[in-house]
Motif scaffolding. Sequence first.
Motif, mmCIF file in Angstrom:
data_model
loop_
_atom_site.group_PDB
_atom_site.id
_atom_site.type_symbol
_atom_site.label_atom_id
_atom_site.label_comp_id
_atom_site.label_asym_id
_atom_site.label_seq_id
_atom_site.Cartn_x
_atom_site.Cartn_y
_atom_site.Cartn_z
ATOM 1 N N TYR A 119 0.656 -1.349 0.049
ATOM 2 C CA TYR A 119 0.035 0.009 0.157
ATOM 3 C C TYR A 119 0.952 1.437 -0.152
ATOM 4 C CZ TYR A 119 -4.198 -2.689 1.200
ATOM 5 O OH TYR A 119 -5.375 -3.617 1.349
ATOM 6 N N SER A 120 2.042 1.227 0.176
ATOM 7 C CA SER A 120 2.840 2.475 0.040
ATOM 8 C C SER A 120 3.161 3.199 -1.128
ATOM 9 C CB SER A 120 4.592 1.713 0.675
ATOM 10 O OG SER A 120 5.420 2.871 0.381
ATOM 11 N N SER B 192 -17.683 0.481 6.375
ATOM 12 C CA SER B 192 -17.317 2.034 6.411
ATOM 13 C C SER B 192 -17.603 2.724 7.420
ATOM 14 C CB SER B 192 -18.354 2.589 5.371
ATOM 15 O OG SER B 192 -19.522 2.559 5.696
ATOM 16 N N LYS B 193 -18.078 2.230 8.489
ATOM 17 C CA LYS B 193 -18.413 2.808 9.673
ATOM 18 C C LYS B 193 -17.243 2.862 10.936
ATOM 19 C CE LYS B 193 -23.462 1.580 9.977
ATOM 20 N NZ LYS B 193 -24.526 0.963 10.904
ATOM 21 N N SER C 171 -3.900 9.491 1.645
ATOM 22 C CA SER C 171 -4.822 8.999 0.542
ATOM 23 C C SER C 171 -5.667 7.964 0.935
ATOM 24 C CB SER C 171 -3.677 8.334 -0.434
ATOM 25 O OG SER C 171 -2.786 7.422 0.101
ATOM 26 N N ASP C 172 -5.412 7.127 2.042
ATOM 27 C CA ASP C 172 -6.335 5.988 2.329
ATOM 28 C C ASP C 172 -6.011 5.488 3.527
ATOM 29 O OD1 ASP C 172 -4.459 3.316 2.145
ATOM 30 O OD2 ASP C 172 -4.140 4.273 0.233
ATOM 31 N N LEU C 173 -6.947 4.608 4.287
ATOM 32 C CA LEU C 173 -6.658 4.389 5.636
ATOM 33 C C LEU C 173 -5.379 3.508 6.019
ATOM 34 C CD1 LEU C 173 -10.236 3.610 6.344
ATOM 35 C CD2 LEU C 173 -9.086 5.636 7.182
ATOM 36 N N MET C 174 -4.921 2.935 4.959
ATOM 37 C CA MET C 174 -3.823 2.045 5.242
ATOM 38 C C MET C 174 -2.627 2.430 5.313
ATOM 39 S SD MET C 174 -4.005 -1.308 5.989
ATOM 40 C CE MET C 174 -2.473 -2.264 5.472
ATOM 41 N N THR C 175 -2.394 3.713 4.611
ATOM 42 C CA THR C 175 -1.070 4.202 4.694
ATOM 43 C C THR C 175 -0.222 4.823 5.765
ATOM 44 O OG1 THR C 175 -2.036 6.265 3.695
ATOM 45 C CG2 THR C 175 -0.974 5.002 2.090
ATOM 46 N N PRO C 176 -1.077 5.297 6.939
ATOM 47 C CA PRO C 176 -0.321 5.547 8.264
ATOM 48 C C PRO C 176 0.058 4.360 8.916
ATOM 49 C CG PRO C 176 -2.917 5.692 8.165
ATOM 50 C CD PRO C 176 -2.584 5.649 6.783
ATOM 51 N N LYS C 177 -0.630 3.357 8.710
ATOM 52 C CA LYS C 177 -0.174 1.919 9.117
ATOM 53 C C LYS C 177 1.048 1.385 8.370
ATOM 54 C CE LYS C 177 -4.798 0.708 10.213
ATOM 55 N NZ LYS C 177 -5.189 2.284 10.116
ATOM 56 N N VAL C 178 1.103 1.635 7.151
ATOM 57 C CA VAL C 178 2.539 1.290 6.457
ATOM 58 C C VAL C 178 3.434 2.056 6.750
ATOM 59 C CG1 VAL C 178 3.272 0.986 3.983
ATOM 60 C CG2 VAL C 178 1.050 0.425 4.383
ATOM 61 N N HIS D 283 -10.746 -5.084 9.997
ATOM 62 C CA HIS D 283 -10.462 -5.466 8.685
ATOM 63 C C HIS D 283 -8.842 -5.324 8.618
ATOM 64 C CE1 HIS D 283 -10.426 -6.407 4.394
ATOM 65 N NE2 HIS D 283 -10.252 -5.208 4.026
ATOM 66 N N PHE D 284 -8.242 -4.473 9.033
ATOM 67 C CA PHE D 284 -6.748 -3.832 8.963
ATOM 68 C C PHE D 284 -6.054 -4.737 9.959
ATOM 69 C CE2 PHE D 284 -8.721 0.448 8.755
ATOM 70 C CZ PHE D 284 -8.799 0.304 7.223
ATOM 71 N N PRO D 285 -4.916 -5.517 9.175
ATOM 72 C CA PRO D 285 -4.152 -6.637 9.912
ATOM 73 C C PRO D 285 -3.348 -6.165 10.579
ATOM 74 C CG PRO D 285 -3.412 -6.065 7.606
ATOM 75 C CD PRO D 285 -4.666 -5.368 7.755
ATOM 76 N N THR D 286 -3.123 -4.881 10.931
ATOM 77 C CA THR D 286 -2.280 -4.246 12.114
ATOM 78 C C THR D 286 -2.924 -4.277 13.459
ATOM 79 O OG1 THR D 286 -3.245 -2.092 11.332
ATOM 80 C CG2 THR D 286 -0.997 -2.580 10.739
ATOM 81 N N SER D 287 -4.264 -4.698 13.108
ATOM 82 C CA SER D 287 -5.018 -4.904 14.558
ATOM 83 C C SER D 287 -5.427 -6.253 15.091
ATOM 84 C CB SER D 287 -6.552 -4.245 14.355
ATOM 85 O OG SER D 287 -7.279 -5.299 13.705
ATOM 86 N N TRP D 288 -4.889 -7.356 14.265
ATOM 87 C CA TRP D 288 -4.826 -8.725 14.495
ATOM 88 C C TRP D 288 -3.948 -8.939 15.732
ATOM 89 C CZ3 TRP D 288 -5.139 -10.465 8.669
ATOM 90 C CH2 TRP D 288 -5.964 -10.285 8.250
ATOM 91 N N ASN D 289 -4.448 -9.827 16.422
ATOM 92 C CA ASN D 289 -3.679 -10.384 17.786
ATOM 93 C C ASN D 289 -2.404 -11.480 17.373
ATOM 94 O OD1 ASN D 289 -4.568 -8.643 19.287
ATOM 95 N ND2 ASN D 289 -6.449 -10.139 19.890
ATOM 96 N N ILE D 290 -1.425 -11.386 17.634
ATOM 97 C CA ILE D 290 -0.338 -12.124 17.332
ATOM 98 C C ILE D 290 0.541 -12.630 18.674
ATOM 99 C CG2 ILE D 290 1.852 -12.344 16.101
ATOM 100 C CD1 ILE D 290 0.839 -10.386 14.024
ATOM 101 N N PHE D 291 1.057 -13.948 18.751
ATOM 102 C CA PHE D 291 1.902 -14.204 19.809
ATOM 103 C C PHE D 291 3.146 -14.978 18.984
ATOM 104 C CE2 PHE D 291 3.638 -17.136 22.953
ATOM 105 C CZ PHE D 291 3.509 -15.955 24.293
ATOM 106 N N GLY D 292 4.171 -14.502 19.256
ATOM 107 C CA GLY D 292 5.313 -14.991 18.478
ATOM 108 C C GLY D 292 5.194 -15.000 16.814
#
Length: 343
Positions: free
Chosen positions: A34-35, A340-341, A62-69, A245-254
């Motif tokens: 997305y960069s 969209s909410k 430009s879109d909602l993903m770029t600040p996360k990128v 929907h954004f993968p930066t919000s998904w929970n990860i362990f290791g």
Amino acid sequence: MYNIYDYINYYKDSSLEEVPWNIMDNLICSCIVYSPIKEFHIAKDIEYLHIEINKRDNFGKSDLMTPKVKRILTLLVGSKRYKDLMIIDYTDKVNAKTQFGAMTFKIGKTKIISFKGSDGCLIGWQENFRIAYEYPTYTHTLAINYLNEHINFSDKNVYVCGHSKGGNLALVSAMEINSFKFNKIKEIHNFDGPGLRKQEFESKKYLKVKDKLVNIVPEASYVGVLMYSENLNVVTTNELGINVHFPTSWNIFGEHFVTGKLTLFSKELHNSSTKKVENLDYDKVRETMEMAFKTVKKEYSSRINLKLKDFIDILKGLAGADKETTKYIITIITAMIKGSKKK
């Protein structure tokens, strides 16, 4: 609970010999695509990356993903693990016919081909709908051609991945390439991207890829549960609404996702977009949806956020459509409205 940012921080000084390249690294590539920064080498272009990240006003607007990128790229700079990661090809197209992006990464003997999801332009939104009634779409064809061009005779270890629409493009492009190139692919990672129509899901092409396909969706998925799919790996998230929907919000362990269960809404959405419309006439859906989308008075290539009024205008365009067609389209629109909410 940890997320992909924590993964980068924890493993950034772990070599590939210590911790082999894995699905989390491909998730990172599915975000970097997305960069707006087109080409770079993590180790050699540290100064360039810093300058580009800091100077670009459009980075995050430009879109909602770029600040996360932006945050991901900042964390990658100077890391031992990603010092040899290179982008060897980048493409990004936005016009009245398509919104399509892809990057090819190389690290050691591993190649990662990542497809971009929607970036907020109107044509990107329309393509999200087209996936539900057309195969292959114009953007599918671009993805198929891109994958064909970027898997070479010398490749031995190829991953194909993408987030949202990009995950669907990863799946479809792998289905359509020839067996020689397909055999180069180790895994296909579909990160909360929609599935397939029934006829493609039951085809030999899908049967060919299913053992290499890994579907990842959040608990309250409203995109990855759409249409036909199977073996969904459900991951927990601490977010709500569009943020799940954004993968930066998904929970990860290791190196693993934290396993969850689909919500009742996601289960019903999956059922409503598959079994409840098994006898759907896709030609009718195409005709109805293309006409309805023309009610949105915006340029196809313009970057926008569809508002509730726009969805209502689309729904008004369904007047006169048969019951099954209307039911199917409303199911897809319901998912888009939910997405969209804000939180």
